[in-house]
Design an enzyme around this catalytic site. Structure first.
Site, PDB file in Angstrom:
ATOM      1  N   TYR A 147      33.444  28.544  37.046  1.00  0.00           N
ATOM      2  CA  TYR A 147      33.505  29.990  37.350  1.00  0.00           C
ATOM      3  C   TYR A 147      32.695  30.787  36.327  1.00  0.00           C
ATOM      4  CZ  TYR A 147      35.608  34.535  38.556  1.00  0.00           C
ATOM      5  OH  TYR A 147      35.820  35.838  38.948  1.00  0.00           O
ATOM      6  N   ASN A 176      41.278  41.493  34.541  1.00  0.00           N
ATOM      7  CA  ASN A 176      42.449  41.144  35.364  1.00  0.00           C
ATOM      8  C   ASN A 176      42.943  42.330  36.186  1.00  0.00           C
ATOM      9  OD1 ASN A 176      42.318  39.374  32.897  1.00  0.00           O
ATOM     10  ND2 ASN A 176      43.883  38.298  34.061  1.00  0.00           N
ATOM     11  N   ASN A 192      52.459  34.794  40.317  1.00  0.00           N
ATOM     12  CA  ASN A 192      53.412  33.736  39.924  1.00  0.00           C
ATOM     13  C   ASN A 192      54.727  34.335  39.440  1.00  0.00           C
ATOM     14  OD1 ASN A 192      51.740  31.613  40.482  1.00  0.00           O
ATOM     15  ND2 ASN A 192      51.682  30.785  38.414  1.00  0.00           N
TER      16      ASN A 192
END
Ligand code: UDP
Length: 318
Positions: A147, A176, A192
């Site tokens: 990535y 983020n 998550n």
């Protein structure tokens, strides 16, 4: 006056789909080109009956042409660590071949171009916070390199098309970002923790949980994309929220917002996991008059209903 036409590669993904909504809101006609590797039709389901919107299911690693357009937003790429490690070669291909194809098309039609890059270009940074002039600390052969190096190459090809072919390019380095339409199983920390908290499971904190990230709510992030799209800046611009949290603080915030009594379970830290990350957004503030407005607690509350529904939908099919 006929409406302008925008192409969004990766428009079925989390950020791409929010970008489509914002572009339609500003009066654009929008064509999404997406191979649905990590994107989902459901992210665009609400646009199905909008005559100004079109979804073309195609892999941009093959040359493609959707007719004349005015702007291309090149957002196609797996982007969560779990996704890009499963789809490592596809990630390298879309960042290289896919980017060449997007740039060729922008050149052909004399269209403007904006590409999504990433804070991963800074790797495990030795400078903190990260300014756009920092060249980064990236392991070129580690598991995340599929990535990181793909996106660094994306930036290199983009600057080359700008310099050699005068394509009108822009590069956004995205930090983020979270919000509705994130896949609850894409392995990122916010989905998550939200899923675990809502299911009464332990929250999996990797390492000692003292590594940091700075989380931007999706509406702030997309506002930054649009402002950059309208600017003439060709060098990369950080768009992210500079409020920095440890993963333990993030876990506590998720427990507070969900009202969950879940405990924390420590798991091993993935290889090359950056220890700290926070954007220096001075450039975006000065150049674009942009800064984020939504703090983490508010953004998580805004996202709560989406995650509740996603968890319920997943439970229903099991
Ligand atoms: N992380 C965690 N628990 C999880 C998922 C992630 O502690 O269940 C940590 C991960 O090790 C990293 C941070 O959260 O330090 C952000 O990870 P994410 O995968 O969301 O994105 P990254 O910023 O690493 O690309």
């Amino acid at each position: 006056m006929t409406a302008k036409r925008a192409v969004v590669t990766g428009g079925a993904g989390f950020l791409g789909s929010h970008l489509c909504d914002a572009l339609l809101g500003e009066g654009w006609n929008v064509v999404v080109v997406d191979n649905l590797l990590t994107g989902r039709r459901t992210n665009l389901a609400h646009l199905k009956s909008d005559s100004r919107f079109e979804l073309v299911e195609r892999d941009i690693c093959e040359p493609f042409d959707v007719g004349r357009f005015d702007y291309i937003f090149h957002f196609a790429s797996p982007a969560s660590p779990v996704d890009y490690m499963i789809h490592g070669l596809a990630t390298l291909k879309v960042g290289s071949l896919g980017t060449f194809h997007a740039l060729d098309l922008a050149r052909k039609y004399g269209a403007k171009y904006l590409v999504s890059s990433t804070s991963e270009c800074y790797g495990d940074p030795l400078e903190h916070p990260q300014t756009e002039t920092y060249w980064g600390n990236v392991n070129p052969i580690g598991p995340r390199s599929v990535y990181d190096e793909s996106k660094r190459f994306t930036e290199a090809v983009t600057m080359a098309y700008h310099r050699y072919h005068q394509v009108d390019t822009r590069i956004v380095r995205i930090f983020n970002t979270y919000g509705p339409r994130m896949q609850i199983n894409d392995g990122r920390v916010v989905p998550n923790f939200m899923k675990q908290a809502l299911c009464g499971e332990e929250l999996t904190v990797y390492g000692n949980g003292l590594q940091t990230r700075s989380f931007c709510y999706v509406s702030d992030e997309v506002d930054g994309f649009l402002r950059l799209a309208k600017s003439d800046e060709h060098l990369p611009v950080n768009i992210g929220n500079p409020n920095e949290f440890t993963m333990l603080e993030c876990a506590q915030m998720v427990l507070k917002v969900t009202g969950s009594k879940s405990q924390i379970r420590y798991e091993p830290l993935p290889q090359d996991d950056p220890k700290q990350r926070r954007p220096d957004i001075t450039k975006a503030q000065q150049l674009l008059g942009w800064e984020p407005k939504v703090d983490l607690e508010t953004g998580l509350r805004k996202s709560l209903e989406y995650f509740q529904q996603a968890v319920a939908a997943e439970a229903a099919v099991k």
